[in-house]
Design an enzyme around this catalytic site. Structure first.
Site: not given
Ligand code: THU
Length: 129
Positions: A46, A57, A88
């Protein structure tokens, strides 16, 4: 090509320990298998400027592509914060780009067991130029 789902989930689990998620506290790891059979890991990271966050991913896919892979056979995803952590929408689109001749397998963990889906079912009518 035989895919060891549990091995890929274990690598994703290891990668999730490197996750940098001080804002959401949602830690994710991923493991990608390229067409060569080699495995690549990634984790989410992040940023204080929230929109710059990179999902696990896409981190793992970037690792695979930068190591010369052109097509992706499988993606395993693990989060200690969620049973059955699915990619996502943005990651589904990125996976779709590299599915190549395959219908990329999406591996999640449900109740401690691998659960397999195909990218075509998670992103029907996907967009590609
Ligand atoms: N996140 C992922 O790493 N992969 C996904 O497919 C869904 C979301 C992460 C992004 C963010 O750092 C945290 O999960 C919350 O959304």
């Amino acid at each position: 090509m035989d895919i060891d789902y549990r091995c890929m989930l274990n690598i994703a689990k290891e990668a999730s320990k490197n996750s940098y998620a001080p804002f959401s506290k949602f830690h994710v790891g991923a493991c990608v298998m390229g067409a060569s059979g080699n495995l690549y890991k990634g984790c989410n990271f992040e940023n204080s400027s929230f929109g710059l966050t990179i999902c696990a991913e896409r981190c793992a896919i970037g690792n695979a592509i930068s190591n010369g892979e052109k097509q992706i056979l499988a993606v395993a995803i693990f989060s200690p914060e969620s049973d059955e952590c699915y990619p996502c929408g943005a990651c589904r689109q990125v996976i779709y780009e590299f599915k190549g001749d395959f219908d990329t397998e999406i591996i999640t963990e449900k109740d401690g067991n691998p659960k397999i889906d195909k990218i075509s079912s998670l992103l029907p009518y996907g967009f590609k130029i």
